[in-house]
Design an enzyme around this catalytic site. Structure first.
Site, PDB file in Angstrom:
ATOM      1  N   CYS A 139       0.103  28.389 -22.950  1.00 44.32           N
ATOM      2  CA  CYS A 139      -1.196  28.704 -23.534  1.00 44.32           C
ATOM      3  C   CYS A 139      -1.550  27.757 -24.654  1.00 44.32           C
ATOM      4  O   CYS A 139      -0.687  27.281 -25.374  1.00 44.32           O
ATOM      5  CB  CYS A 139      -1.159  30.082 -24.168  1.00 44.32           C
ATOM      6  SG  CYS A 139      -0.891  31.404 -23.040  1.00 44.32           S
ATOM      7  N   ARG A 141      -0.524  21.014 -20.471  1.00 42.07           N
ATOM      8  CA  ARG A 141       0.581  21.956 -20.643  1.00 42.07           C
ATOM      9  C   ARG A 141       0.682  22.959 -19.511  1.00 42.07           C
ATOM     10  O   ARG A 141       1.642  23.721 -19.453  1.00 42.07           O
ATOM     11  CB  ARG A 141       0.380  22.728 -21.935  1.00 42.07           C
ATOM     12  CG  ARG A 141       0.542  21.844 -23.124  1.00 42.07           C
ATOM     13  CD  ARG A 141       0.148  22.549 -24.375  1.00 42.07           C
ATOM     14  NE  ARG A 141       0.576  21.758 -25.485  1.00 42.07           N
ATOM     15  CZ  ARG A 141       1.373  22.177 -26.458  1.00 42.07           C
ATOM     16  NH1 ARG A 141       1.794  23.409 -26.449  1.00 42.07           N
ATOM     17  NH2 ARG A 141       1.726  21.387 -27.415  1.00 42.07           N
ATOM     18  N   TRP A 156      -1.597  30.942 -19.798  1.00 38.71           N
ATOM     19  CA  TRP A 156      -0.548  30.904 -18.774  1.00 38.71           C
ATOM     20  C   TRP A 156      -0.034  32.335 -18.717  1.00 38.71           C
ATOM     21  O   TRP A 156       0.677  32.791 -19.607  1.00 38.71           O
ATOM     22  CB  TRP A 156       0.538  29.916 -19.188  1.00 38.71           C
ATOM     23  CG  TRP A 156       1.588  29.699 -18.149  1.00 38.71           C
ATOM     24  CD1 TRP A 156       1.518  28.882 -17.061  1.00 38.71           C
ATOM     25  CD2 TRP A 156       2.891  30.294 -18.109  1.00 38.71           C
ATOM     26  NE1 TRP A 156       2.690  28.944 -16.342  1.00 38.71           N
ATOM     27  CE2 TRP A 156       3.555  29.801 -16.956  1.00 38.71           C
ATOM     28  CE3 TRP A 156       3.571  31.208 -18.919  1.00 38.71           C
ATOM     29  CZ2 TRP A 156       4.844  30.182 -16.614  1.00 38.71           C
ATOM     30  CZ3 TRP A 156       4.862  31.582 -18.571  1.00 38.71           C
ATOM     31  CH2 TRP A 156       5.483  31.066 -17.421  1.00 38.71           C
ATOM     32  N   ASN A 172      -1.347  33.472 -27.968  1.00 40.55           N
ATOM     33  CA  ASN A 172      -0.202  32.883 -27.258  1.00 40.55           C
ATOM     34  C   ASN A 172       1.011  33.736 -27.561  1.00 40.55           C
ATOM     35  O   ASN A 172       1.245  34.071 -28.727  1.00 40.55           O
ATOM     36  CB  ASN A 172       0.104  31.466 -27.767  1.00 40.55           C
ATOM     37  CG  ASN A 172      -0.947  30.470 -27.371  1.00 40.55           C
ATOM     38  OD1 ASN A 172      -1.840  30.789 -26.601  1.00 40.55           O
ATOM     39  ND2 ASN A 172      -0.842  29.266 -27.895  1.00 40.55           N
ATOM     40  N   GLY A 173       1.810  34.024 -26.556  1.00 40.93           N
ATOM     41  CA  GLY A 173       3.046  34.775 -26.806  1.00 40.93           C
ATOM     42  C   GLY A 173       3.061  36.091 -26.059  1.00 40.93           C
ATOM     43  O   GLY A 173       2.291  36.312 -25.120  1.00 40.93           O
ATOM     44  N   GLU A 210      19.619  17.138 -12.749  1.00 38.80           N
ATOM     45  CA  GLU A 210      18.280  16.771 -13.211  1.00 38.80           C
ATOM     46  C   GLU A 210      17.440  16.234 -12.047  1.00 38.80           C
ATOM     47  O   GLU A 210      16.246  16.529 -11.943  1.00 38.80           O
ATOM     48  CB  GLU A 210      18.398  15.740 -14.352  1.00 38.80           C
ATOM     49  CG  GLU A 210      17.101  15.120 -14.830  1.00 38.80           C
ATOM     50  CD  GLU A 210      16.099  16.098 -15.425  1.00 38.80           C
ATOM     51  OE1 GLU A 210      16.399  17.292 -15.571  1.00 38.80           O
ATOM     52  OE2 GLU A 210      14.978  15.649 -15.734  1.00 38.80           O
ATOM     53  N   LYS A 218      13.944  17.869 -10.839  1.00 35.54           N
ATOM     54  CA  LYS A 218      12.681  17.110 -10.745  1.00 35.54           C
ATOM     55  C   LYS A 218      12.047  17.326  -9.376  1.00 35.54           C
ATOM     56  O   LYS A 218      10.849  17.560  -9.266  1.00 35.54           O
ATOM     57  CB  LYS A 218      12.911  15.612 -10.945  1.00 35.54           C
ATOM     58  CG  LYS A 218      13.215  15.140 -12.343  1.00 35.54           C
ATOM     59  CD  LYS A 218      12.056  15.179 -13.311  1.00 35.54           C
ATOM     60  CE  LYS A 218      11.997  16.504 -14.006  1.00 35.54           C
ATOM     61  NZ  LYS A 218      12.596  16.672 -15.279  1.00 35.54           N
ATOM     62  N   GLU A 236      10.666  20.899  -9.015  1.00 31.18           N
ATOM     63  CA  GLU A 236       9.534  21.157  -9.912  1.00 31.18           C
ATOM     64  C   GLU A 236       8.217  20.627  -9.359  1.00 31.18           C
ATOM     65  O   GLU A 236       7.197  21.296  -9.451  1.00 31.18           O
ATOM     66  CB  GLU A 236       9.753  20.459 -11.271  1.00 31.18           C
ATOM     67  CG  GLU A 236      10.649  21.192 -12.234  1.00 31.18           C
ATOM     68  CD  GLU A 236      10.805  20.424 -13.545  1.00 31.18           C
ATOM     69  OE1 GLU A 236      10.656  21.048 -14.602  1.00 31.18           O
ATOM     70  OE2 GLU A 236      11.074  19.205 -13.522  1.00 31.18           O
ATOM     71  N   HIS A 240      33.770  23.784  -1.097  1.00 25.53           N
ATOM     72  CA  HIS A 240      33.922  25.179  -1.529  1.00 25.53           C
ATOM     73  C   HIS A 240      32.673  26.011  -1.228  1.00 25.53           C
ATOM     74  O   HIS A 240      32.509  27.088  -1.788  1.00 25.53           O
ATOM     75  CB  HIS A 240      34.254  25.231  -3.021  1.00 25.53           C
ATOM     76  CG  HIS A 240      35.562  24.567  -3.353  1.00 25.53           C
ATOM     77  ND1 HIS A 240      36.771  25.082  -2.962  1.00 25.53           N
ATOM     78  CD2 HIS A 240      35.831  23.403  -3.992  1.00 25.53           C
ATOM     79  CE1 HIS A 240      37.746  24.281  -3.361  1.00 25.53           C
ATOM     80  NE2 HIS A 240      37.202  23.248  -3.987  1.00 25.53           N
ATOM     81  N   LYS A 288       4.075  23.213 -19.826  1.00 28.83           N
ATOM     82  CA  LYS A 288       4.741  22.352 -20.803  1.00 28.83           C
ATOM     83  C   LYS A 288       4.933  23.153 -22.081  1.00 28.83           C
ATOM     84  O   LYS A 288       4.184  24.079 -22.339  1.00 28.83           O
ATOM     85  CB  LYS A 288       3.819  21.155 -21.061  1.00 28.83           C
ATOM     86  CG  LYS A 288       4.472  20.001 -21.770  1.00 28.83           C
ATOM     87  CD  LYS A 288       5.184  19.090 -20.811  1.00 28.83           C
ATOM     88  CE  LYS A 288       5.911  17.982 -21.530  1.00 28.83           C
ATOM     89  NZ  LYS A 288       7.001  17.464 -20.685  1.00 28.83           N
TER      90      LYS A 288
HETATM   91  N1  HGA Z   1       0.760  37.451 -23.021  1.00 31.14           N
HETATM   92  C1  HGA Z   1      -0.530  36.830 -22.980  1.00 31.14           C
HETATM   93  C2  HGA Z   1      -0.460  35.378 -23.393  1.00 31.14           C
HETATM   94  C3  HGA Z   1       0.481  34.605 -22.520  1.00 31.14           C
HETATM   95  C4  HGA Z   1       0.978  33.283 -23.092  1.00 31.14           C
HETATM   96  O1  HGA Z   1       1.113  33.053 -24.292  1.00 31.14           O
HETATM   97  N2  HGA Z   1       1.325  32.310 -22.237  1.00 31.14           N
HETATM   98  O2  HGA Z   1       1.829  31.086 -22.682  1.00 31.14           O
HETATM   99  C5  HGA Z   1      -1.176  36.980 -21.607  1.00 31.14           C
HETATM  100  O3  HGA Z   1      -0.487  37.179 -20.605  1.00 31.14           O
HETATM  101  O4  HGA Z   1      -2.391  36.883 -21.541  1.00 31.14           O
END
Ligand code: HGA
Length: 605
Positions: A2, A27, A74, A99-100, A478, A482, A485, A501, A600
């Site tokens: 986010c 990101r 995100w 964010n969070g 790695e 890559k 991803e 094994h 990111k």
């Molecule tokens: N929990 C919030 C924000 C998600 C977040 O910080 N993503 O990096 C949501 O889901 O909207």
């Protein structure tokens, strides 16, 4: 992850907010939105497409305002649909971006439902908006200071209230937030990069800070509620990094930037000296008896590689742990261990939490290997080694990884010297090898056309195995990371001796087996492992040092690397694996710089 942007100005700031989101796009996100205070009420536009779509919406609807907030989301709680996109409103008075993760959102939601609030999203974020609305008594700054005391978890927020048309309030706890200081206008953002077009003066908030920005002022209180000043620093040169130049993708650009990034990262001095890691390092390095490396993802693999260097060059016992595991297990702290945290952004939530956990257990010797000087991780550790990779835009890390390796090698030699295991002749030889690395990297990058031919084959596969031994096992890990991803091909890496094994059961003609084959002491063992694969019909794709005498034959494809590069060989051998993943992804037509579901700077747990 986010992104947050906020602004208070005397001009229409919608284009500043949208441009800020554009700069954070790399990101990774799944929806975005912007809200402004316009004629009293907040008005917003949201999109589950790209920022360019949001831009088109705000132009079409002529969304304008002098105060506003914006977000790239995100999703952690609730699908990426418009109703869950931020800004989140409360009763058309409060608009908020977050964010969070709020861990106690369920109990807060029940409490707020009891007060009559109706929830229209599945996000944890909505509780913060309603909580602030329910507590507001005319002073948004004070309200946010009171409200965040009820939040458990990690957050950076920016919030506006319709009754305070020239104020944005922000708060941070576990997620980054910076203040951009302008002239007669001020900004907030989760990353200074977002504001590169608007200001180069930034104040980096500390954990627990709450901030109010208005047209002509910035007020900050710390977690105790005490008014504090945070140093305003001029941070230039954020601008150029987001330009793609002649490359097709940022990942390709960043792979090719590695010679420059390594040049900028390796020390100028003619000696390996503890002072390279900060003023306290010479005292601390003499006191430690082991290392504990904590990291996630690609940074974890740089830690795994470093373990080989630290134990063979410095003869110091080294343990490497995935940060998100370490933070939740009962471990036995050793106060004489040097805790090394590795992160590109220095804001990786799991690694930051692991660092704090280590500190809470009594670890006082802490060192960050990090690409961002102003990051929380560098501020929290007593010592640091800054990599100078420059801004890394591609979600799949490349130049951040190789510069971390260079920094960790410098650490290994420095400790080896201090502990009497590296003499002056060896020190000079290591330094010469480091200095020659950029040239050696350029000769590996010249292999790109051969790797493109392999990538065409790989693009048709659904599985791949990667093999390495010793120092190059983390490089195989790695390489597999890559590939999965960015191309979404299922890839696994094994130390080649482990094949028999278990994973040998997977080997058929349909399974390409990528082999990292340096000319080191394990070469003959590796050749036997390759024969085990051939005997089961597996196709081998071997990156072999030119002095290995491994030649192409039926079912064995070989790309020749420069001659063996000794202990620093992993830094060279990872580059063709980056290029293989990149060109395979291009051939499959995936979104290389923004792979699905990934982001990111992983600032949530
Ligand atoms: N929990 C919030 C924000 C998600 C977040 O910080 N993503 O990096 C949501 O889901 O909207």
């Amino acid at each position: 992850m986010c992104g947050i942007v906020g602004a208070v100005a005397q001009r229409n700031i919608v284009s500043v907010l949208v441009e800020g989101l554009r700069r954070l796009e790399y990101r990774g996100y799944d929806s975005c939105g912007v809200a402004v205070l316009a004629g009293g009420e907040p008005k917003r536009a949201r999109s589950v497409a790209r920022v360019s779509d949001l831009d088109a919406q705000v132009r079409e609807t002529r969304l304008e305002g002098v105060t506003g907030i914006a977000h790239t989301r995100w999703a952690t709680h609730g699908a990426p649909v418009t109703d869950n996109a931020h800004p989140i409103f409360s009763r058309d008075a409060v608009a908020l971006v977050h964010n969070g993760i709020i861990e106690n959102y369920e109990s807060l939601r029940e409490m707020l439902r009891g007060k009559g609030y109706v929830f229209v999203s599945q996000t944890d974020t909505e509780v913060i908006a309603h909580l602030i609305h329910s507590m507001y008594r005319g002073d948004l700054f004070q309200t946010v200071r009171d409200a965040v005391k009820q939040l458990h978890g990690a957050y950076a927020i920016a919030v506006v209230h319709k009754d305070q048309p020239h104020t944005v309030v922000g708060a941070r706890q576990g997620s980054p937030l910076v203040v951009g200081v302008g002239q007669g206008e001020n900004f907030l953002a989760s990353d200074a990069l977002a504001l590169a077009g608007s200001t180069d003066r930034f104040a980096f908030l500390e954990e627990g800070d709450v901030v109010e920005i208005t047209l002509d002022g910035v007020k900050i209180v710390d977690r105790e509620g005490i008014h504090v000043e945070r140093e305003v620093r001029t941070v230039a040169a954020y601008g150029g990094a987001v330009e793609l130049g002649p490359y097709r993708h940022f990942m390709q650009k960043e792979i090719f930037e590695q010679p420059r990034a390594i040049t900028d990262t390796i020390p100028q001095a003619d000696q390996f000296d503890a002072s390279l890691f900060g003023d306290r390092a010479s005292d601390v390095f003499g006191d430690i008896d082991s290392l504990l490396i904590l990291a996630c993802g690609t940074s974890y693999y740089s830690g795994l590689t470093a373990k080989y260097w630290l134990e063979s060059v410095a003869k110091i016992p080294t343990q490497v742990e995935i940060a998100s595991e370490y933070r939740y297990r009962e471990s036995v702290p050793n106060p004489k261990a040097l805790v090394v945290v590795i992160s590109q952004s220095g804001e990786t939530a799991d690694t930051l939490a692991a660092l704090k956990h280590a500190q809470s257990l009594g670890h006082t010797h802490t060192l960050a290997v990090c690409n961002v000087a102003t990051s929380a991780m560098v501020r929290l550790t007593g010592m640091s080694f800054l990599t100078h990779a420059g801004t890394e835009i591609g979600v799949a890390s490349t130049k951040a990884f190789t510069t971390q390796l260079a920094g960790l090698f410098v650490l290994a030699v420095t400790l080896g010297k201090l502990r009497g295991h590296v003499d002056a002749r060896q020190e000079a030889a290591y330094l010469a090898q480091l200095r020659h690395l950029p040239a050696a990297l350029n000769s590996v990058l010249a292999l790109e056309p051969q790797i493109i031919a392999w990538a065409e084959e790989f693009a048709r596969k659904e599985n791949a195995l990667f093999l390495g031994r010793g120092l190059h096992y983390p490089i195989a890990l790695e390489g597999a990371l890559k590939l999965k991803e960015i191309s979404y091909i299922h890839a696994e890496a094994y130390p080649a001796g482990e094949l028999k094994h278990g994973p040998l059961a997977l080997v058929t003609e349909a399974m390409p087996v990528v082999t990292v084959a340096p000319n080191d002491t394990l070469l003959e063992k590796l050749k036997s492992n390759m024969q085990e694969v051939r005997a089961r019909g597996g196709e081998l794709y071997v990156f072999a040092d030119s002095d290995t005498r491994i030649v192409s034959e039926d079912g064995i494809h070989v790309i020749r690397m420069p001659e063996h590069y000794g202990l620093l060989s992993p830094i060279l051998h990872v580059v063709p694996l980056q290029l293989l993943a990149y060109h395979t992804a291009c051939a499959r037509g995936t979104d290389v710089d923004k792979p699905r579901n990934l982001a990111k700077s992983v600032t949530v747990e």
